[in-house]
Design an enzyme around this catalytic site. Structure first.
Site, mmCIF file in Angstrom:
data_model
loop_
_atom_site.group_PDB
_atom_site.id
_atom_site.type_symbol
_atom_site.label_atom_id
_atom_site.label_comp_id
_atom_site.label_asym_id
_atom_site.label_seq_id
_atom_site.Cartn_x
_atom_site.Cartn_y
_atom_site.Cartn_z
ATOM 1 C CG ASP A 157 -2.079 -0.969 1.080
ATOM 2 O OD1 ASP A 157 -2.402 -1.329 -0.066
ATOM 3 O OD2 ASP A 157 -2.652 -1.373 2.108
ATOM 4 N N GLY A 158 2.017 1.181 0.706
ATOM 5 C CA GLY A 158 2.936 2.315 0.759
ATOM 6 C C GLY A 158 3.424 2.671 -0.652
HETATM 7 P P1 NAP Z 1 5.127 2.655 6.912
HETATM 8 O O1 NAP Z 1 5.242 3.137 8.311
HETATM 9 O O2 NAP Z 1 6.309 2.051 6.237
HETATM 10 O O3 NAP Z 1 3.926 1.593 6.779
HETATM 11 C C1 NAP Z 1 2.714 1.771 7.367
HETATM 12 C C2 NAP Z 1 1.849 0.503 7.207
HETATM 13 O O4 NAP Z 1 0.528 0.972 6.873
HETATM 14 C C3 NAP Z 1 2.284 -0.460 6.114
HETATM 15 O O5 NAP Z 1 2.123 -1.779 6.586
HETATM 16 C C4 NAP Z 1 1.298 -0.160 5.000
HETATM 17 O O6 NAP Z 1 1.032 -1.276 4.174
HETATM 18 C C5 NAP Z 1 0.060 0.176 5.787
HETATM 19 N N1 NAP Z 1 -0.949 0.934 5.070
HETATM 20 C C6 NAP Z 1 -0.787 2.011 4.267
HETATM 21 N N2 NAP Z 1 -1.983 2.418 3.807
HETATM 22 C C7 NAP Z 1 -2.906 1.577 4.327
HETATM 23 C C8 NAP Z 1 -4.318 1.492 4.220
HETATM 24 N N3 NAP Z 1 -5.025 2.373 3.507
HETATM 25 N N4 NAP Z 1 -4.958 0.511 4.909
HETATM 26 C C9 NAP Z 1 -4.278 -0.366 5.667
HETATM 27 N N5 NAP Z 1 -2.934 -0.344 5.807
HETATM 28 C C10 NAP Z 1 -2.275 0.640 5.139
HETATM 29 O O7 NAP Z 1 4.623 3.910 6.047
HETATM 30 P P2 NAP Z 1 4.216 4.007 4.521
HETATM 31 O O8 NAP Z 1 4.286 2.678 3.856
HETATM 32 O O9 NAP Z 1 4.951 5.143 3.926
HETATM 33 O O10 NAP Z 1 2.688 4.421 4.678
HETATM 34 C C11 NAP Z 1 2.302 5.629 5.256
HETATM 35 C C12 NAP Z 1 1.089 5.328 6.077
HETATM 36 O O11 NAP Z 1 1.490 4.693 7.288
HETATM 37 C C13 NAP Z 1 0.335 6.544 6.551
HETATM 38 O O12 NAP Z 1 -0.539 7.026 5.582
HETATM 39 C C14 NAP Z 1 -0.365 6.011 7.786
HETATM 40 O O13 NAP Z 1 -1.690 5.604 7.512
HETATM 41 C C15 NAP Z 1 0.415 4.796 8.177
HETATM 42 N N6 NAP Z 1 0.880 4.928 9.567
HETATM 43 C C16 NAP Z 1 0.303 4.135 10.500
HETATM 44 C C17 NAP Z 1 0.639 4.264 11.831
HETATM 45 C C18 NAP Z 1 -0.036 3.383 12.836
HETATM 46 O O14 NAP Z 1 -0.847 2.533 12.428
HETATM 47 N N7 NAP Z 1 0.214 3.571 14.115
HETATM 48 C C19 NAP Z 1 1.597 5.214 12.232
HETATM 49 C C20 NAP Z 1 2.180 6.002 11.241
HETATM 50 C C21 NAP Z 1 1.799 5.873 9.906
HETATM 51 P P3 NAP Z 1 2.114 -1.935 3.182
HETATM 52 O O15 NAP Z 1 3.012 -2.739 4.053
HETATM 53 O O16 NAP Z 1 1.264 -2.766 2.275
HETATM 54 O O17 NAP Z 1 2.821 -0.833 2.466
#
Ligand code: NAP
Length: 264
Positions: free
Chosen positions: A45-46
């Site tokens: 997704d990232g």
């Molecule tokens: P990352 O920190 O490397 O990965 C964040 C995780 O979120 C990855 O496992 C990614 O999936 C997953 N993800 C992204 N979009 C999603 C969605 N719409 N539904 C479910 N899971 C999703 O950061 P990144 O890959 O650059 O992604 C940025 C995203 O990280 C932000 O938009 C935010 O939503 C998320 N994030 C989450 C948290 C938390 O849950 N505490 C904290 C900070 C940021 P993949 O492994 O398939 O790429």
């Protein structure tokens, strides 16, 4: 049809990217990294978030489809072993387009009339670099509450399964043109009182965050992060623009939720 293929950058995703490019060129499609009709992302997704931001000025003309080389994704829902099938679909059949809502974020500053506009596919978060965030939250032009705590997250329906979910927000179906405001560790006492529940706002409502303390803010738009010294307000609403996904088979949102979070 013109296509582009992006990769997460690991060996497996890079090899699959090359294979897809070769297959599609054999079918007579044109590789075009500037103005593609379809963008195929390989990774997770990232990877699709990165591609969305890379092509954000062509959202009307470009559709996205994602392949996951790790776990099943919400945007990246094709398996690597299905690549041949996907390539034939892309080359031979006109695809159906499914549109998902986006979040519009407008950041205004104290020291100037100019504002910065962003589009988020997942969410915008607002935190401070040190200390807690103190801000007024206005909804549809009226003060709703004063928030004090770690931060606030405003997510799209398709972003509701990402950061928003970790904050206890609801999972929203992407057909609901809406945004969700969820709290990060709010302080609730006699001075500061917040509703404490995530709020889901419709398309015609605006949410305006007005910081009250003079601190450096960290604003994120999906994976992008910026530090800002003089933020006057952050305005969020459902964007006019939408993101387009190319659909070649039914794979319902709730099925993806079940397979991602519950399992078989
Ligand atoms: P990352 O920190 O490397 O990965 C964040 C995780 O979120 C990855 O496992 C990614 O999936 C997953 N993800 C992204 N979009 C999603 C969605 N719409 N539904 C479910 N899971 C999703 O950061 P990144 O890959 O650059 O992604 C940025 C995203 O990280 C932000 O938009 C935010 O939503 C998320 N994030 C989450 C948290 C938390 O849950 N505490 C904290 C900070 C940021 P993949 O492994 O398939 O790429």
């Amino acid at each position: 049809m013109h296509f582009s293929v992006t990769s997460r950058g690991d060996d497996t995703s890079n090899a699959l990217r090359k294979k897809i490019i070769d297959y599609l060129q054999e079918f007579g499609l044109k590789l075009n990294d500037e103005t593609p009709d379809i963008v195929i992302t390989v990774g997770g997704d990232g990877t699709l978030l990165h591609a969305f931001h890379h092509f954000h000025e062509r959202l009307d003309e470009t559709s996205f489809v994602g392949i996951h080389t790790g776990h099943l994704g919400f945007y990246a829902d094709w398996k690597p072993e299905e690549v041949e099938k996907l390539v034939i679909h892309i080359a031979k059949t006109p695809f159906q387009v499914v549109e998902y809502p986006l979040l519009e974020v407008v950041v205004r500053h104290h020291n100037g009339p100019q504002s910065d506009r962003y589009l988020a596919l997942n969410e915008c978060t607002v935190k401070t670099m040190e200390g807690s965030l103190v801000c007024n939250v206005d909804i549809k032009g009226e003060k709703f509450e004063t928030f004090r705590g770690d931060g606030l997250c405003i997510s799209t329906p398709s972003g509701s399964t990402a950061y928003n979910k970790a904050l206890g927000g609801a999972i929203l179906h992407p057909s609901l043109a809406s945004m969700q405001l969820s709290e990060m560790a709010s302080i609730n006492n006699r001075v500061y009182r917040t509703v404490g529940s995530p709020l889901i706002l419709p398309q015609h409502h605006t949410c305006l965050l007005k910081p009250l303390n003079d601190v450096e803010m960290q604003i994120t738009i999906d994976h992008k992060s910026m530090i800002d010294q003089s933020v006057k307000s952050i305005q969020c609403r459902v964007a006019e623009e939408k993101v387009r996904f190319a659909r070649f088979r039914p794979f319902t949102f709730w099925k993806r939720v079940k397979e991602s979070f519950i399992g078989e």
